[in-house]
Design an enzyme around this catalytic site. Structure first.
Site, mmCIF file in Angstrom:
data_model
loop_
_atom_site.group_PDB
_atom_site.id
_atom_site.type_symbol
_atom_site.label_atom_id
_atom_site.label_comp_id
_atom_site.label_asym_id
_atom_site.label_seq_id
_atom_site.Cartn_x
_atom_site.Cartn_y
_atom_site.Cartn_z
ATOM 1 N N ASP A 12 -5.503 -3.194 -6.642
ATOM 2 C CA ASP A 12 -6.484 -2.262 -6.071
ATOM 3 C C ASP A 12 -6.045 -0.818 -6.274
ATOM 4 O O ASP A 12 -6.219 0.031 -5.380
ATOM 5 C CB ASP A 12 -6.671 -2.528 -4.568
ATOM 6 C CG ASP A 12 -6.968 -3.985 -4.258
ATOM 7 O OD1 ASP A 12 -7.563 -4.662 -5.103
ATOM 8 O OD2 ASP A 12 -6.604 -4.442 -3.152
ATOM 9 N N ARG A 33 -12.260 -5.912 -7.548
ATOM 10 C CA ARG A 33 -12.688 -6.842 -6.506
ATOM 11 C C ARG A 33 -13.316 -6.025 -5.380
ATOM 12 O O ARG A 33 -12.931 -4.875 -5.145
ATOM 13 C CB ARG A 33 -11.532 -7.695 -5.999
ATOM 14 C CG ARG A 33 -10.364 -6.951 -5.385
ATOM 15 C CD ARG A 33 -9.302 -7.917 -4.890
ATOM 16 N NE ARG A 33 -8.237 -7.238 -4.163
ATOM 17 C CZ ARG A 33 -7.570 -7.764 -3.140
ATOM 18 N NH1 ARG A 33 -7.868 -8.990 -2.717
ATOM 19 N NH2 ARG A 33 -6.616 -7.084 -2.534
ATOM 20 N N GLN A 42 0.832 -1.202 0.000
ATOM 21 C CA GLN A 42 0.000 0.000 0.000
ATOM 22 C C GLN A 42 0.868 1.255 0.000
ATOM 23 O O GLN A 42 1.647 1.485 0.922
ATOM 24 C CB GLN A 42 -0.928 0.014 1.214
ATOM 25 C CG GLN A 42 -1.957 -1.102 1.230
ATOM 26 C CD GLN A 42 -1.518 -2.297 2.045
ATOM 27 O OE1 GLN A 42 -0.347 -2.688 1.990
ATOM 28 N NE2 GLN A 42 -2.435 -2.894 2.790
ATOM 29 N N GLN A 81 0.506 -0.447 -5.765
ATOM 30 C CA GLN A 81 -0.701 -0.808 -5.027
ATOM 31 C C GLN A 81 -1.309 0.433 -4.384
ATOM 32 O O GLN A 81 -0.602 1.248 -3.803
ATOM 33 C CB GLN A 81 -0.382 -1.854 -3.955
ATOM 34 C CG GLN A 81 -1.600 -2.361 -3.192
ATOM 35 C CD GLN A 81 -1.285 -3.551 -2.294
ATOM 36 O OE1 GLN A 81 -0.270 -4.215 -2.459
ATOM 37 N NE2 GLN A 81 -2.164 -3.814 -1.350
ATOM 38 N N ASP A 82 -2.631 0.569 -4.508
ATOM 39 C CA ASP A 82 -3.370 1.684 -3.886
ATOM 40 C C ASP A 82 -2.904 3.042 -4.399
ATOM 41 O O ASP A 82 -2.739 3.994 -3.632
ATOM 42 C CB ASP A 82 -3.234 1.637 -2.360
ATOM 43 C CG ASP A 82 -3.957 0.447 -1.739
ATOM 44 O OD1 ASP A 82 -4.529 -0.357 -2.494
ATOM 45 O OD2 ASP A 82 -3.950 0.331 -0.513
#
Length: 570
Positions: free
Chosen positions: A407, A476, A363, A385-386
């Site tokens: 994500d 997701r 993250q 990520q993120d």
């Protein structure tokens, strides 16, 4: 979600509560109101009827009960009671959180989580206080079209409480705070239900609710009403300073309040210094021009710094970069953001927001937006990520490049990304898949979710040769009611045929989340092998209209004043 219906006015809302009172009283009269065994007052029966649709009925009845005992109470009093009791409980939750502290040196993750929790609960209280002020400080006859604004605030209030708990992982810290938030969370949920459900109550009383296209201009002043224009074609509620700014911007005559340049040719050498010069009680836009260069700094546009417009010399030229991350540096996700915008009305143009932590950082947020009615255009948002955290409120992205791995477009706000390039990067060795979106909607009456419209989804240079070896999904569900719509977009061949992936083995969410598509193109757009989840659907053109900028973001009311290009419909 409540989409495609006219925003129910508070005037009608208050009248409706009165109608409900009358209907309940009439039914009671016909059913034998003189029954000696009936000790429940007509007012309390009205409260019970109003609370019937809520998830936590006992809490709802308890919160409105004291008002029902007041014979002179008005429908407005009931509305205020619902919000005020929620505020009181949330303040108690904040007090509970304030009593706890975590040592940064020994437990950095929970330290950041707890401090973030306190900050988020404070924002939630402030939103509720704004709602109270809006309802109580206005004459009923002069208020119209406010329900959507209340839903916007309450959606954020619920999200803030959830995000507070997400940042804590040790039971010794999380459990007492979670226990202290039970009443506030229940009352927030109830308030969302009560406010968003009035259209359905109209239907039950056989009173039609017109579509937006049928709405006639009102003679009363309305919040964000496009039909109330001044002589210069800007709405009368729009600040005079902003009208002058936008007129100048249209003519190419914008003058920044602050110029940032690393080489010393501007007023400031850092963006932080330029923001620090934001005047107290500033009116209108505060414009910051950032010249070409790489600015290695962490920036937060605070809540008090409203209507900030920051622009650069172009994406890839004016770059704000950082490397804060969760996995290596042990920093909470919210605190990893290179750039964060909290103050409402934030606009960014021709900039790059970057987090260089890499896939091993897990993250690591490049851009976090917590600003209502914000617009980001002609920008590059780069990370793994993120990457992009659309945290809360209404947000619009146009002509952007957004890159990442897992994500990398996530949040609990109401975000629409239009005409943008979405680049999927190669994940780390320990990451077996990539997912473009992860939405955090939790309440059916919230107005949040994420929409990708007329975007192009491709693999980057490193991923391309192995793109079929790494599973790539459109999204997701981070939270149970995750809502994501991909429409009119070009999907490359590496998108998995099933399209979507469960969150994890425990929190699967496939029976409660909503994933929908419309008129996509490209080899990855075939839907015949998509997941067979309950709420996956290929939309009709009429259904897809609900997710356009005009209706999903209320964009017909504010986007034209951001200077960003936009399409309101399909």
């Amino acid at each position: 979600m409540v989409f495609g219906k006219v925003i129910v006015s508070l005037v009608s809302l208050l009248l409706l509560v009165g109608v409900v009172f009358g209907v309940v009283a009439a039914v009671r009269s016909r059913g034998g109101s003189d029954n000696k065994n009936d000790s429940v007052s007509s007012s309390m029966k009205s409260v019970t009827a109003i609370c019937q649709p809520t998830e936590f009925r006992d809490a709802c009845i308890k919160s409105l009960g004291p008002i029902a005992k007041n014979a002179s109470a008005t429908p407005k009093d009931y509305m205020l009671a619902a919000i005020q009791t929620t505020t009181e409980e949330l303040k108690k939750s904040l007090e509970v959180a304030a009593k706890h502290n975590v040592n940064r040196e020994t437990d950095p993750i929970n330290h950041d989580g707890l401090e973030g929790c306190k900050e988020l609960l404070k924002y939630a209280v402030e939103d509720l206080e704004s709602a109270i002020s809006m309802v109580s400080g206005s004459q009923v006859k002069d208020i119209n079209d406010r329900v959507r604004e209340l839903l916007n605030w309450l959606t954020a209030v619920y999200a803030y409480q959830s995000q507070c708990l997400d940042g804590l992982d040790k039971p010794e810290y999380k459990t007492p705070i979670q226990d202290g938030m039970v009443n506030a969370t229940q009352l927030t949920s109830n308030a969302l239900t009560l406010i968003s459900g009035f259209a359905d109550i109209f239907k039950s009383l056989n009173i039609s609710v017109p579509d937006l296209k049928d709405l006639k201009p009102s003679t009363s002043r309305k919040l964000l009403e496009v039909n109330e224009m001044g002589h210069d074609n800007y709405p009368i509620w729009f600040p005079a300073a902003d009208r002058k700014l936008l007129a100048a911007q249209s003519a190419g005559r914008v003058r920044p309040n602050a110029v940032v340049a690393k080489d010393g040719s501007g007023q400031y050498k850092t963006i932080a210094a330029a923001l620090a010069a934001y005047p107290k009680n500033h009116k209108g836009r505060f414009i910051i021009y950032v010249k070409v260069g790489i600015y290695d700094e962490y920036i937060t546009v605070t809540k008090n710094q409203v209507d900030v417009f920051i622009y650069g010399d172009g994406a890839g030229k004016t770059i704000i970069t950082g490397q804060k991350n969760f996995a290596i540096m042990k920093i909470g996700t919210m605190q990893t953001a290179t750039f964060a915008a909290v103050g409402k009305g934030f606009i960014a143009k021709s900039m790059t927001f970057r987090n260089t932590a890499g896939p091993e950082g897990h993250q690591a947020v490049a851009l976090r937006i917590q600003s209502d009615m914000s617009a980001i255009f002609d920008c590059s948002i780069e990370g793994y990520q993120d990457t992009l955290y659309y945290q809360t409120y209404r947000q619009f992205y146009r002509n952007c490049v957004i890159s990442g791995t897992v994500d990398f477009i996530f949040g609990s706000g109401t975000a629409l990304i239009q005409n943008s390039l979405i680049i999927v990067r190669r994940p780390g060795k320990d990451q077996k898949f990539t997912a473009i979106t992860a939405d955090g909607k939790e309440k059916s009456n919230g107005i949040n979710g994420v929409v990708l419209q007329n975007c192009k989804i491709v693999a980057d240079r490193e991923l391309f040769p192995v793109r079929f070896q790494i599973e790539t999904y459109l999204g997701r569900p981070w939270k149970p009611l995750a809502t994501t719509v991909v429409m009119q977009s070009e999907l490359a061949d590496f998108i998995r045929p099933e399209g979507y992936l469960q969150w994890d083995k425990v929190n699967r969410h496939e029976n409660t989340c909503t994933y929908q598509e419309f008129a996509n193109r490209g080899p990855g757009a075939r839907t015949n092998r998509r997941v067979r989840w309950k709420n996956f659907k290929v939309l009709s053109p009429q259904e897809a209209q609900k997710y356009t900028a005009g209706r999903f973001l209320d964009g017909h009311l504010w986007l034209k004043y951001t200077g960003a290009p936009f399409t309101l419909g399909l």
